[in-house]
Design an enzyme around this catalytic site. Structure first.
Site, PDB file in Angstrom:
ATOM      1  N   HIS A  57       0.833  -1.235   0.102  1.00 33.82           N
ATOM      2  CA  HIS A  57       0.085  -0.009  -0.183  1.00 33.82           C
ATOM      3  C   HIS A  57       0.872   1.428  -0.041  1.00 33.82           C
ATOM      4  CE1 HIS A  57      -4.065  -1.944   1.925  1.00 33.82           C
ATOM      5  NE2 HIS A  57      -3.375  -2.730   0.936  1.00 33.82           N
ATOM      6  N   GLU A  59       1.065   3.919   1.691  1.00 29.73           N
ATOM      7  CA  GLU A  59       1.443   4.174   3.078  1.00 29.73           C
ATOM      8  C   GLU A  59       2.619   3.595   3.306  1.00 29.73           C
ATOM      9  OE1 GLU A  59      -3.248   4.341   3.540  1.00 29.73           O
ATOM     10  OE2 GLU A  59      -1.750   3.191   2.338  1.00 29.73           O
ATOM     11  N   CYS A  87      -6.217   1.670   5.965  1.00 33.88           N
ATOM     12  CA  CYS A  87      -6.747   0.681   6.226  1.00 33.88           C
ATOM     13  C   CYS A  87      -6.075   0.100   7.692  1.00 33.88           C
ATOM     14  CB  CYS A  87      -6.521  -0.743   5.380  1.00 33.88           C
ATOM     15  SG  CYS A  87      -4.892  -1.161   5.414  1.00 33.88           S
TER      16      CYS A  87
END
Length: 154
Positions: A57, A59, A87
């Site tokens: 992801h 991040e 998430c």
């Protein structure tokens, strides 16, 4: 409190999301900033498909790059800007990295883990809670996702 810098850095995160879109990845972008110097330390967009890695992801990739650049596993003086609410996995990584401040573009009622869902930072077991700001360029951050999934659905 949201500042002009927050909008500027979120624009950079949106640029990363656009690059992810061009790679046929879910268009989420992230940038990590040193707020004292005003420098972008790391920037990334999703690469889960490209890397065949469900943890790739935006991040997580930005955190990995920033930690590498800083030579540390924790980056408590840095801020993270991300176009979509993280998430639960990413919320955990943000906490473990001890990121100072998290700035979110659009909320994610279905998969978010900060403002929605499990609300990672509200749990008693959470060791570090970053300051959180949200809804920074939320319409723009949400629109790129809508366009991506509209194309996918035909």
């Amino acid at each position: 409190m949201i500042s002009d810098d927050d909008y500027n850095y979120m624009q950079l995160a949106l640029e990363e999301a656009k690059k992810a879109f061009a790679r046929d990845e879910v268009p989420i972008g992230a940038v990590i900033v040193d707020p004292q110097r005003g420098d972008v330390v790391a920037a990334a967009g999703n690469r889960t498909r490209e890397y065949n890695d469900p943890t790739a992801h935006a991040e997580v990739l930005a955190i990995r790059a920033a930690c590498e650049k800083q030579g540390a596993q924790r980056i408590p003086d840095l801020d993270l800007y991300v176009t979509l609410e993280p998430c639960a996995m990413c919320a955990g990584a943000i906490s473990f990295a001890r990121i100072r401040r998290l700035v979110i573009g659009a909320g994610d009622a279905k998969g978010g883990g900060v403002l929605h869902g499990g609300r990672f930072y509200d749990q008693k077991t959470c060791h570090h809670r970053p300051d959180v700001a949200h809804d920074v360029l939320a319409d723009d951050c949400g629109q790129i996702l809508k366009e991506f999934f509209k194309q996918k659905r035909g």
